[in-house]
Design an enzyme around this catalytic site. Structure first.
Site, PDB file in Angstrom:
ATOM      1  N   HIS A  29     -38.084  -2.590  85.850  1.00 28.79           N
ATOM      2  CA  HIS A  29     -36.487  -2.800  85.989  1.00 28.79           C
ATOM      3  C   HIS A  29     -35.749  -3.169  87.202  1.00 28.79           C
ATOM      4  CE1 HIS A  29     -32.716  -1.389  83.719  1.00 28.79           C
ATOM      5  NE2 HIS A  29     -32.545  -2.291  84.417  1.00 28.79           N
ATOM      6  N   ASN A  78     -29.343 -10.819  84.280  1.00 30.59           N
ATOM      7  CA  ASN A  78     -28.627 -11.320  84.878  1.00 30.59           C
ATOM      8  C   ASN A  78     -28.128 -11.754  86.007  1.00 30.59           C
ATOM      9  OD1 ASN A  78     -29.672  -8.648  86.246  1.00 30.59           O
ATOM     10  ND2 ASN A  78     -28.232  -7.887  85.249  1.00 30.59           N
ATOM     11  N   ASP A 112     -29.560  -6.897  79.429  1.00 34.60           N
ATOM     12  CA  ASP A 112     -29.224  -5.482  80.463  1.00 34.60           C
ATOM     13  C   ASP A 112     -28.180  -5.401  81.915  1.00 34.60           C
ATOM     14  OD1 ASP A 112     -29.779  -3.064  81.823  1.00 34.60           O
ATOM     15  OD2 ASP A 112     -30.429  -4.760  84.075  1.00 34.60           O
ATOM     16  N   HIS A 158     -33.348   2.299  80.977  1.00 32.90           N
ATOM     17  CA  HIS A 158     -33.251   3.662  81.845  1.00 32.90           C
ATOM     18  C   HIS A 158     -32.110   4.824  81.231  1.00 32.90           C
ATOM     19  CE1 HIS A 158     -29.702   1.065  81.216  1.00 32.90           C
ATOM     20  NE2 HIS A 158     -29.551   0.476  82.359  1.00 32.90           N
ATOM     21  N   ASN A 183     -24.644   2.838  86.530  1.00 29.78           N
ATOM     22  CA  ASN A 183     -24.737   2.958  85.019  1.00 29.78           C
ATOM     23  C   ASN A 183     -25.599   2.915  84.174  1.00 29.78           C
ATOM     24  OD1 ASN A 183     -23.374   2.523  82.310  1.00 29.78           O
ATOM     25  ND2 ASN A 183     -22.872   0.733  82.867  1.00 29.78           N
ATOM     26  N   ASP A 190     -34.925   0.697  87.739  1.00 24.37           N
ATOM     27  CA  ASP A 190     -33.336  -0.074  87.769  1.00 24.37           C
ATOM     28  C   ASP A 190     -33.013  -0.165  89.186  1.00 24.37           C
ATOM     29  OD1 ASP A 190     -30.840  -0.662  86.996  1.00 24.37           O
ATOM     30  OD2 ASP A 190     -30.116   0.698  86.814  1.00 24.37           O
TER      31      ASP A 190
HETATM   32 ZN   LIG Z   1     -28.620  -1.164  82.622  1.00 21.32          ZN
END
Ligand SMILES: [Zn+2]
Length: 434
Positions: free
Chosen positions: A62, A96, A154, A234, A282, A309
């Site tokens: 991630h 993203n 994501d 996450h 987040n 993340d």
């Molecule tokens: Zn996320």
């Protein structure tokens, strides 16, 4: 390619039931020989590792590399430098980006860029929906042919259950994991931290745990119905962990990850760190009971892996009022240290569990051969120094961004060396670019 000898380390590969002190000789990118007192070939680089732990290479599934389009936050070189500095031999990068990675040519582009500029392995994920807008499914089959390792929107959830169900049905044909950022936007709208006592004291709008939990529950039900592999990204809340525990017991093919910040910090950090925007992410940091539930999930295997993340942001996007700041923190260079210091040293999880969670299971989720400490295997290796005490410093970070709440923390335990495909890419937390 020159050869490499890792001498006298404790080889620990729980998936292969390996735990012994030995030398590892690496030639032509592969583990050529494992044994005692191996001779270093002429010109070989030698890494002395007595007292160190030699593990199958760590992976982080991630990671936001921000490529293409947001190179002011991170680029292929700096992102992969941060990865190897943190002990990772490979990362799965999130789609993203600008534009969103939702088509095969972009996936191929990322593989080419990684081969040219990357210091570790990079496996692109592709978007679930076109532009990650949540409406129309992306070209999942074509992206799979181009080598996408999983699909995810994501940064956003897939809001419509039927869209998610179709994505699962489609992904199952390719045995691709569907990863989801679980968030019900109708519950989280406008929130900038966890909704609870601290948010009311600080006067900040909160995001209730139910925002995440509603989508976790939905995804489990859809996974049960479709038979697809579904991975919850996450996880932050205690009820989410409980739901995944239930889903697994029901036979759903669900997995989940937790981040170092969610098992280390709570919403109290927003107050204690005086509204530092490096506490804003987040899903948000939640309460002590949530943190404890995540640790319990890591202990009993409900939480399958630790992922970061890693979300680099420019200082201008963070150096603003709390509600306006971008969500996310960097994580690649602190994950191993935090996990060793906060989970392994206090005995909350074993070193073997950590290795399964940071290497083997991550590879399995993204359909890659798990790194292994066996002769003939590709030499993807992480060496750990369990005794090193160090302080996290922004000026030593290889990432282009420094938005970490862990800056200034002193940790015991660190990544010591990273070997990627037989190349020594990091030693003593210094990146070796060539
Ligand atoms: Zn996320």
């Amino acid at each position: 390619m020159s050869s490499l000898l890792i001498r006298n380390g404790r080889l620990l590969d729980p998936a292969r039931v390996v735990d012994r002190v030995a030398d590892v000789l690496i030639e032509e990118g592969r583990i050529r020989q494992i044994g005692a007192d191996l001779a270093a070939p002429a010109g070989a680089t030698v890494v002395d590792a007595p007292g160190k732990v030699v593990a199958p290479g760590f992976i982080d599934i991630h990671v936001h590399l921000r490529v293409p389009g947001q190179e002011y936050k991170e680029d292929m070189r700096t992102g992969t430098a941060a990865a190897v500095r943190g002990g990772f031999i490979g990362v799965a990068c999130m789609p993203n980006t600008r534009p969103v990675i939702d088509n095969a040519p972009l996936v191929s582009h990322l593989y080419h860029l990684a081969a040219r500029e990357g210091l570790c392995k990079v496996w692109p994920t592709g978007a679930i929906t076109k532009g990650s807008k949540g409406d129309e499914l992306a070209e999942i089959g074509e992206m799979w042919e181009a080598g996408v390792c999983a699909i995810t929107d994501d940064g956003r959830p897939v809001e419509q259950a039927e869209t998610m169900r179709q994505a699962m049905i489609y992904a199952r044909q390719f045995d691709l994991a569907v990863m989801d950022h679980c968030e019900d936007k109708s519950l989280s709208a406008g929130g900038c931290m966890h909704e609870g006592k601290v948010s009311s004291e600080l006067g900040l709008k909160g995001i209730p745990g139910a925002s995440e939990e509603a989508h976790v529950a939905r995804n489990i039900l859809l996974a049960l119905e479709t038979g697809a592999r579904v991975h919850m990204q996450h996880l932050s809340s205690r009820r989410s962990v409980e739901l995944v525990r239930w889903g697994k017991a029901m036979g759903a093919r669900v997995t989940c990850e937790a981040t170092p910040h969610h098992f280390t910090l709570t919403d109290q950090a927003v107050a204690d760190m005086d509204y530092s925007t490096n506490t804003k992410m987040n899903p948000p940091l939640r309460e002590e009971a949530d943190r404890q539930a995540i640790i319990a999930g890591l202990q009993d295997g409900t939480v399958d892996m630790i992922s970061t993340d890693h979300a680099p942001h420019h200082i201008d996007e963070k150096d603003v009022e709390y509600p306006l700041a971008a969500y996310g923190i960097t994580g690649l260079e602190t994950s191993v240290g935090i996990t060793l210091d906060r989970l392994v040293r206090p005995g909350l999880i074993s070193l073997e569990q950590m290795i399964l969670m940071m290497s083997t299971r991550q590879a399995q989720l993204i359909n890659q051969t798990p790194p292994a400490l066996v002769e003939g295997a590709e030499a993807d290796i992480t060496v750990l120094d369990l005794e090193r005490t160090w302080t996290v410093r922004a000026d030593q970070m290889a990432s282009k961004s420094k938005n970490s709440p862990f800056i200034g923390w002193t940790l015991t335990g660190a990544p010591h060396a990273t070997v990627v495909g037989g190349k020594l890419r990091m030693l003593e937390m210094k990146v070796i670019a060539e």
